[in-house]
Scaffold this active site. Sequence first.
Site, short mmCIF file in Angstrom:
data_model
loop_
_atom_site.label_atom_id
_atom_site.label_comp_id
_atom_site.label_asym_id
_atom_site.label_seq_id
_atom_site.Cartn_x
_atom_site.Cartn_y
_atom_site.Cartn_z
N ASP A 67 0.81 -1.22 0.00
CA ASP A 67 0.00 0.00 0.00
C ASP A 67 0.85 1.27 0.00
O ASP A 67 0.38 2.33 0.40
CB ASP A 67 -0.96 0.00 1.20
CG ASP A 67 -0.21 -0.08 2.51
OD1 ASP A 67 1.02 -0.27 2.48
OD2 ASP A 67 -0.85 0.05 3.57
N HIS A 113 23.48 -0.11 -18.98
CA HIS A 113 22.48 0.36 -18.02
C HIS A 113 22.66 -0.31 -16.66
O HIS A 113 21.70 -0.75 -16.03
CB HIS A 113 21.07 0.15 -18.58
CG HIS A 113 20.75 1.08 -19.70
ND1 HIS A 113 19.69 0.91 -20.56
CD2 HIS A 113 21.37 2.22 -20.12
CE1 HIS A 113 19.68 1.89 -21.44
NE2 HIS A 113 20.69 2.70 -21.21
N ASP A 127 26.86 7.78 -14.92
CA ASP A 127 25.87 8.36 -15.84
C ASP A 127 24.69 8.75 -14.96
O ASP A 127 23.93 7.88 -14.50
CB ASP A 127 25.48 7.30 -16.89
CG ASP A 127 24.50 7.83 -17.93
OD1 ASP A 127 23.87 8.88 -17.69
OD2 ASP A 127 24.37 7.18 -18.98
N ASP A 175 21.29 14.85 -18.30
CA ASP A 175 21.79 13.49 -18.56
C ASP A 175 23.28 13.60 -18.86
O ASP A 175 23.67 13.97 -19.97
CB ASP A 175 21.01 12.91 -19.76
CG ASP A 175 21.41 11.48 -20.08
OD1 ASP A 175 22.19 10.88 -19.33
OD2 ASP A 175 20.93 10.96 -21.12
N HIS A 223 26.07 1.46 -29.09
CA HIS A 223 24.89 2.31 -28.96
C HIS A 223 25.05 3.53 -29.85
O HIS A 223 26.09 3.73 -30.47
CB HIS A 223 24.64 2.70 -27.49
CG HIS A 223 25.73 3.50 -26.83
ND1 HIS A 223 25.88 4.86 -27.02
CD2 HIS A 223 26.74 3.14 -25.99
CE1 HIS A 223 26.89 5.29 -26.29
NE2 HIS A 223 27.45 4.27 -25.68
N HIS A 263 20.48 11.17 -28.11
CA HIS A 263 19.01 11.11 -28.18
C HIS A 263 18.49 12.50 -27.82
O HIS A 263 19.22 13.31 -27.24
CB HIS A 263 18.47 10.05 -27.21
CG HIS A 263 19.03 10.17 -25.81
ND1 HIS A 263 18.54 11.06 -24.87
CD2 HIS A 263 20.08 9.53 -25.19
CE1 HIS A 263 19.24 10.95 -23.75
NE2 HIS A 263 20.19 10.04 -23.92
N HIS A 321 14.87 10.30 -22.47
CA HIS A 321 14.89 9.97 -23.90
C HIS A 321 13.65 10.66 -24.45
O HIS A 321 12.56 10.10 -24.48
CB HIS A 321 14.83 8.45 -24.12
CG HIS A 321 16.04 7.76 -23.58
ND1 HIS A 321 16.08 6.43 -23.26
CD2 HIS A 321 17.29 8.23 -23.29
CE1 HIS A 321 17.27 6.11 -22.79
NE2 HIS A 321 18.02 7.19 -22.80
N GLU A 338 27.03 11.45 -26.61
CA GLU A 338 27.53 10.50 -25.62
C GLU A 338 28.25 9.29 -26.21
O GLU A 338 27.85 8.15 -25.99
CB GLU A 338 26.39 10.02 -24.72
CG GLU A 338 25.15 9.53 -25.45
CD GLU A 338 24.09 9.03 -24.46
OE1 GLU A 338 24.43 8.17 -23.64
OE2 GLU A 338 22.94 9.51 -24.54
N TYR A 389 33.74 0.40 -24.97
CA TYR A 389 33.56 -0.61 -23.92
C TYR A 389 34.31 -1.86 -24.35
O TYR A 389 33.88 -2.56 -25.27
CB TYR A 389 32.06 -0.90 -23.72
CG TYR A 389 31.24 0.38 -23.66
CD1 TYR A 389 31.11 1.10 -22.47
CD2 TYR A 389 30.65 0.91 -24.83
CE1 TYR A 389 30.40 2.30 -22.44
CE2 TYR A 389 29.95 2.10 -24.80
CZ TYR A 389 29.82 2.79 -23.60
OH TYR A 389 29.12 3.98 -23.57
N ARG A 425 32.52 6.36 -21.20
CA ARG A 425 31.54 7.17 -21.94
C ARG A 425 31.67 8.59 -21.42
O ARG A 425 31.90 8.80 -20.22
CB ARG A 425 30.12 6.62 -21.72
CG ARG A 425 29.03 7.44 -22.38
CD ARG A 425 27.70 6.68 -22.52
NE ARG A 425 27.04 6.39 -21.26
CZ ARG A 425 26.99 5.20 -20.69
NH1 ARG A 425 27.57 4.16 -21.27
NH2 ARG A 425 26.37 5.02 -19.54
N GLU A 440 29.38 12.11 -21.75
CA GLU A 440 28.06 12.56 -22.24
C GLU A 440 27.77 13.98 -21.81
O GLU A 440 27.87 14.32 -20.62
CB GLU A 440 26.97 11.63 -21.69
CG GLU A 440 25.56 12.08 -22.03
CD GLU A 440 24.49 11.08 -21.60
OE1 GLU A 440 24.68 10.38 -20.61
OE2 GLU A 440 23.45 11.03 -22.30
N1 GLY Z 1 21.19 7.80 -19.07
C1 GLY Z 1 20.65 7.14 -20.15
C2 GLY Z 1 21.26 7.58 -21.39
O1 GLY Z 1 22.33 8.15 -21.38
O2 GLY Z 1 20.70 7.43 -22.44
MN MN Z 2 23.15 9.16 -19.72
MN MN Z 3 21.84 9.82 -22.61
#
Ligand code: GLY
Ligand code: MN
Ligand code: MN
Length: 439
Positions: A38, A242, A259, A270, A349, A353, A360, A383, A387, A404, A406
């Site tokens: 609850d 992720h 991240d 982000d 990737h 985005h 996103h 970004e 890897y 990475r 970003e």
């Molecule tokens: N934090 C998710 C991305 O960078 O897309």
């Molecule tokens: Mn990110």
């Molecule tokens: Mn991102």
Amino acid sequence: MNSTDKKAFSRRRRELMRLMEDGLAIIPTAPTQVRSRDTYYRFRADSDFYYLTGFAEPEAVAVLVPGRPQGEFLLFCRERDPEREAWDGQRAGLDGAREIFGADDAFPIADIADIVPGLLENREKVFAAMGRYPEFDQRLLKWVNDVRSKSRAGVSAPAEFVELSHLLHELRLVKKPEEIKRMRRAARIAALAHIRAMRACLPGMTEYQIQAELEYEFLRGGAEAPAYESIVAGGANACVLHYVDNRMELKDGELLLIDAGCEVDCYASDITRTFPVNGRFSGEQRAVYEVVLASQKAAIDVVKAGAHWNEPHEAAVAVLTDGLRELGILKGDTDGLIEKEAYKDYYWHRTGHWLGMDVHDVGDYKVDGEWRVLEPGMVLTVEPGLYITEGSKADERWWNIGIRIEDDALVTTGAADILSSDAPKAPVDVEALVGSGVQ
Ligand code: GLY
Ligand code: MN
Ligand code: MN
């Protein structure tokens, strides 16, 4: 809500209604979500609903009826209830919906089924986000059927359902000054959080302790929440895109990839930064870092009005591929390697985005089959990363390096405006900060 914000929300509704012609739009906010038994997750309004109303309470539905003489903006919401408000906090109520949020008319949410069918009568089209909230879709279909059943009385029901996002998400894609202000603030707070994380980091700490430093700074800065689950990934965990477990110990000699971004008034930042846990890059780490940093610079350099969506990705891929070749990780000529997509073993990737109310964010990436052309006011992430997982074809000395970088870029007619530029990324700056201690 101050009068400037009230005008901004009203402008957005007018803009949408102009595009809808004689249709009717119906936009529910998000349902509340049970976390366990609850207790509920903290409520977060639906982004489309909030974009048009600024109304942050649960159990609300906005209806836009262009040309309706008694008023075009209707808000269904909870009524005032002193007993409930003593538990859950103040409600705007119907008067607040009108006076604070500018609704032309406000009704109890409990009465929606009695009122909406009448609004649907003799309207050609209904604009709605079909499929997002299936239970609400069912109710809407029932209301439309209720109107159909009155056809012998000369009432016509809407003949067409139109996906609201075709119009609304185009508006959301190009950010207005008041939205950019909030995004800049979300990025500034997140940048300070990354600095705090770097300062706090020492070998022997855990990923969750660094997460605590980040999220402390988010809340201290006035952000409502992280914009997504913070990724705090030491060593090999950085190669899991992720990774959100954040339970491991941070080891001397490893990298830490963070991240993490936050939300201000429903606008996200982000940001990713990667740094050595002990404050000194090894030769291999530094070499890979320099490649990723150069690829990000190349990508950012092409973010400007008139470029197309894929140009930053293409620029990043070219530099990453060439860098991998120079490090001896890929063998062959750069053009051939790009054509074969050889980089995909280490970079699988895309380079960014859209960013906005959703991390996103909404908006099409292609228009009529062609990459979308960037316009001032669009915001995107840049970004790139590399890897190099254990067991990959690269020599063992590169294994478990995951990097990475970003940033959040606002498109202008000139150079991109980097909203997240307060987060350091030059190796010398990063090395100076790591482990230097938090105040
Ligand atoms: N934090 C998710 C991305 O960078 O897309
Ligand atoms: Mn990110
Ligand atoms: Mn991102």
